[in-house]
Scaffold this active site. Structure first.
Site: not given
Length: 238
Positions: A23, A71
């Site tokens: 991340d 996503n």
């Protein structure tokens, strides 16, 4: 076992299975005044670096969160960039060649472009004979989606209710071949799983770091492993 680089050279336990939520790529790029695509490219290079180090120190399984089922909500140009980056990565003949690393993928492949699915299959078959670490990329992966998929398949196989137990459910998950992660690492300053390995993380140790993923170094990984060694894993016992 792997020796610490500290003066006392005390041995430390290397987690058999490390999972990482990669991340912070977008924020890393933004901080440098660069497009988000530059962050994803830097993040991909970081994965190679960390995977090689994990293999070197004796980690048996490394699972990384590369692209989640959520996503797809991102801007289309960013999704296209990630898919092209994945294509380039899978076409790169130098990826882990000669390093005895087995490459595997988990997630729902059906939504991925056909050429990427073919490249994934080729990468898996080309590394079949590797006996070192297994590097597993979670692509179009979501923990809840994985459990839903497992239940659907159990029902489809007409398995009776009294036959269903934890072992059976685990055998229907994408990760059926792998042990549950011992250590889950999330850089970037976020403190949540984000739908990653929901079932498998029941007894994992968690380590959170403020470093953005492209800046995450082998020293940061060593710090996480050192912290893992300070934990007392009782698995519900005393």
């Amino acid at each position: 076992m792997f020796l610490n680089k500290k003066k006392n050279r005390t041995p430390r336990n290397i987690p058999g299975h490390i999972a990482i939520i990669m991340d912070g790529n977008g924020r890393w790029a933004k901080n440098k005044g660069l497009p988000r695509s530059f962050g994803h490219s830097a993040g991909a290079k970081k994965f190679k670096e960390i995977a090689r180090y994990c293999n070197k120190i004796g980690v048996k399984y490394l699972t990384v969160y590369a692209f989640s089922t959520e996503n797809w909500k991102r801007p289309q140009d960013e999704i296209d960039g990630i898919m092209n980056l994945l294509r380039d990565y899978l076409k790169d003949s130098t990826n882990f060649k000669g390093e005895n690393i087995k490459l595997r993928f988990i997630g729902n492949r059906s939504a991925l472009p056909e050429d990427i699915r073919t490249l994934m299959e080729n990468s898996e078959s080309e590394s079949d004979d590797a006996t070192g670490m297994t590097a597993c990329l979670a692509l179009n992966y979501g923990g809840r989606d994985e459990i839903t998929n497992a239940i659907q398949r159990i029902v489809s196989d007409k398995i009776s209710a009294d036959e269903i137990n934890e072992e059976l459910i685990s055998s229907y998950l994408y990760t059926w071949e792998y042990p549950d992660p011992d250590l889950i690492i999330r850089p970037s300053g976020e403190y949540r799983l984000s739908n990653f390995l929901v079932w498998q993380s029941a007894y994992s140790e968690f380590y959170f770091d403020n470093v953005l993923w492209p800046d995450f170094s082998v020293k940061d990984l060593d710090k996480a492993i050192d912290e893992f060694n300070r934990r007392n894993r009782r698995f519900g016992g005393v």
